[in-house]
Design a protein around this motif. Structure first.
Motif, mmCIF file in Angstrom:
data_model
loop_
_atom_site.group_PDB
_atom_site.id
_atom_site.type_symbol
_atom_site.label_atom_id
_atom_site.label_comp_id
_atom_site.label_asym_id
_atom_site.label_seq_id
_atom_site.Cartn_x
_atom_site.Cartn_y
_atom_site.Cartn_z
ATOM 1 N N PRO A 102 0.828 -0.923 0.169
ATOM 2 C CA PRO A 102 0.112 -0.144 -0.466
ATOM 3 C C PRO A 102 0.504 1.384 -0.291
ATOM 4 O O PRO A 102 2.218 1.288 0.609
ATOM 5 C CB PRO A 102 -0.332 -0.145 0.922
ATOM 6 C CG PRO A 102 -0.658 -1.362 1.857
ATOM 7 C CD PRO A 102 0.318 -2.208 1.384
ATOM 8 N N VAL A 103 0.418 2.752 -0.797
ATOM 9 C CA VAL A 103 1.249 3.347 -0.434
ATOM 10 C C VAL A 103 1.204 4.570 0.742
ATOM 11 O O VAL A 103 0.352 4.211 1.107
ATOM 12 C CB VAL A 103 0.497 4.706 -1.473
ATOM 13 C CG1 VAL A 103 1.047 5.870 -1.162
ATOM 14 C CG2 VAL A 103 0.609 3.956 -3.179
ATOM 15 N N GLY A 104 2.734 4.371 1.422
ATOM 16 C CA GLY A 104 2.527 5.119 2.640
ATOM 17 C C GLY A 104 2.898 3.683 3.800
ATOM 18 O O GLY A 104 3.393 4.385 4.536
ATOM 19 N N SER A 105 3.123 2.364 2.727
ATOM 20 C CA SER A 105 4.035 1.601 3.860
ATOM 21 C C SER A 105 4.842 1.966 3.523
ATOM 22 O O SER A 105 5.989 2.610 2.827
ATOM 23 C CB SER A 105 3.462 0.608 3.715
ATOM 24 O OG SER A 105 3.120 0.043 2.315
ATOM 25 N N LYS A 106 5.850 1.438 4.747
ATOM 26 C CA LYS A 106 7.359 0.366 4.396
ATOM 27 C C LYS A 106 8.069 -0.449 3.808
ATOM 28 O O LYS A 106 7.206 -1.050 4.846
ATOM 29 C CB LYS A 106 7.747 1.277 5.797
ATOM 30 C CG LYS A 106 7.613 2.929 6.296
ATOM 31 C CD LYS A 106 8.646 2.884 8.113
ATOM 32 C CE LYS A 106 8.241 4.457 8.469
ATOM 33 N NZ LYS A 106 8.449 4.986 9.518
ATOM 34 N N VAL A 107 8.990 -0.719 3.834
ATOM 35 C CA VAL A 107 9.325 -1.876 3.302
ATOM 36 C C VAL A 107 11.238 -1.703 3.461
ATOM 37 O O VAL A 107 11.477 -0.944 3.701
ATOM 38 C CB VAL A 107 9.154 -2.411 1.968
ATOM 39 C CG1 VAL A 107 7.879 -1.971 1.041
ATOM 40 C CG2 VAL A 107 10.083 -0.974 0.484
ATOM 41 N N ILE A 134 6.893 -6.000 3.982
ATOM 42 C CA ILE A 134 5.966 -4.717 4.844
ATOM 43 C C ILE A 134 6.296 -4.914 6.024
ATOM 44 O O ILE A 134 5.664 -5.999 7.003
ATOM 45 C CB ILE A 134 4.526 -5.204 3.912
ATOM 46 C CG1 ILE A 134 4.950 -5.364 2.434
ATOM 47 C CG2 ILE A 134 3.592 -3.805 3.901
ATOM 48 C CD1 ILE A 134 3.437 -5.751 1.828
ATOM 49 N N GLU A 135 6.264 -3.130 6.550
ATOM 50 C CA GLU A 135 6.063 -2.853 7.957
ATOM 51 C C GLU A 135 4.788 -2.942 8.669
ATOM 52 O O GLU A 135 3.919 -2.794 7.534
ATOM 53 C CB GLU A 135 6.501 -1.514 8.440
ATOM 54 C CG GLU A 135 6.390 -1.800 10.086
ATOM 55 C CD GLU A 135 7.409 -0.203 10.521
ATOM 56 O OE1 GLU A 135 8.115 0.396 11.038
ATOM 57 O OE2 GLU A 135 6.322 1.103 9.285
ATOM 58 N N GLY A 136 4.903 -4.213 9.500
ATOM 59 C CA GLY A 136 3.410 -4.121 10.433
ATOM 60 C C GLY A 136 2.410 -5.284 9.248
ATOM 61 O O GLY A 136 1.376 -5.565 10.328
ATOM 62 N N ALA A 137 2.924 -6.105 8.446
ATOM 63 C CA ALA A 137 2.307 -7.035 7.811
ATOM 64 C C ALA A 137 2.950 -8.954 7.495
ATOM 65 O O ALA A 137 3.608 -8.747 9.000
ATOM 66 C CB ALA A 137 2.656 -6.366 5.549
ATOM 67 N N ASP A 138 1.870 -9.243 7.716
ATOM 68 C CA ASP A 138 2.046 -10.865 8.063
ATOM 69 C C ASP A 138 2.975 -11.512 7.295
ATOM 70 O O ASP A 138 3.569 -12.860 7.005
ATOM 71 C CB ASP A 138 0.562 -12.041 8.360
ATOM 72 C CG ASP A 138 -0.387 -10.657 9.363
ATOM 73 O OD1 ASP A 138 0.730 -11.125 10.337
ATOM 74 O OD2 ASP A 138 -1.199 -11.417 9.477
ATOM 75 N N LYS A 139 2.323 -10.673 6.107
ATOM 76 C CA LYS A 139 3.501 -11.885 4.491
ATOM 77 C C LYS A 139 4.030 -10.434 4.036
ATOM 78 O O LYS A 139 3.961 -9.807 4.133
ATOM 79 C CB LYS A 139 2.271 -11.814 3.334
ATOM 80 C CG LYS A 139 1.214 -13.440 3.910
ATOM 81 C CD LYS A 139 0.516 -13.264 3.029
ATOM 82 C CE LYS A 139 -0.428 -14.052 3.284
ATOM 83 N NZ LYS A 139 -1.231 -15.122 2.332
ATOM 84 N N PRO A 140 5.089 -11.013 3.064
ATOM 85 C CA PRO A 140 6.077 -10.360 2.628
ATOM 86 C C PRO A 140 5.911 -9.632 1.293
ATOM 87 O O PRO A 140 5.058 -10.562 0.968
ATOM 88 C CB PRO A 140 7.430 -11.240 2.277
ATOM 89 C CG PRO A 140 7.066 -12.558 2.280
ATOM 90 C CD PRO A 140 6.032 -12.147 2.701
ATOM 91 N N ALA A 141 6.181 -8.273 0.722
ATOM 92 C CA ALA A 141 5.625 -8.519 -0.450
ATOM 93 C C ALA A 141 6.004 -8.739 -2.156
ATOM 94 O O ALA A 141 5.226 -9.267 -2.534
ATOM 95 C CB ALA A 141 6.542 -6.446 -0.689
#
Length: 152
Positions: A102-107, A134-141
């Motif tokens: 998502p735009v605004g997220s950190k990788v 992806i910061e805070g995400a369960d799955k990687p981008a």
């Protein structure tokens, strides 16, 4: 950042995680610039209002290839191999886009050295698995098997 003194020290990392990059924010300006550079102006990336209304992700997302294009920048923060005179991107063996960014997220990138293959005098092919988180995400981008040719 890992500072690797020589080839022997590098070989000790085979099968090991080499490290993790800093976080990088994916903002709309970066997405728009990538869209301009690639001429991929699909609305899910560049039309913020429509993406907020119609996208299953609740807003615009980065192009998968934008995420992939960040590998050199992010992995350059992870290691430096002393004595290397040239590094060449040799390609990719496998790439998977697991989750949208998502735009605004950190990788950030997490890199594991899978193998080293001699390619002649002072030349070696490095095979790395790079995971873009992806910061805070369960799955990687993205998970990519990248190849680099290094010359000492």
């Amino acid at each position: 950042m890992q500072i690797i003194e020589n080839m022997d020290a590098l070989e000790a990392f085979v099968g090991q995680e080499m490290g993790v990059s800093d976080w990088l924010t994916i903002d709309q300006e970066r997405v728009n610039q990538f869209a301009d550079a690639t001429e991929d102006h699909q609305w899910i990336h560049v039309d913020v209002e429509r993406a907020q209304r119609e996208s299953p992700f609740g807003g615009p997302i980065a192009h998968g290839f934008l995420t992939l294009s960040l590998l050199p920048q992010l992995t350059s923060q992870i290691k430096r191999i002393e004595g290397v005179t040239t590094t060449v991107n040799y390609g990719l063996d496998k790439v998977r886009f697991i989750a949208p960014v998502p735009v605004g997220s950190k990788v950030r990138a997490r890199q594991t050295l899978e193998s080293i293959e001699p390619r002649g005098d002072n030349r070696y092919m490095l095979r790395n698995t790079v995971t873009i988180e992806i910061e805070g995400a369960d799955k990687p981008a993205c998970i990519a098997q990248s190849l680099s040719l290094i010359v000492f």
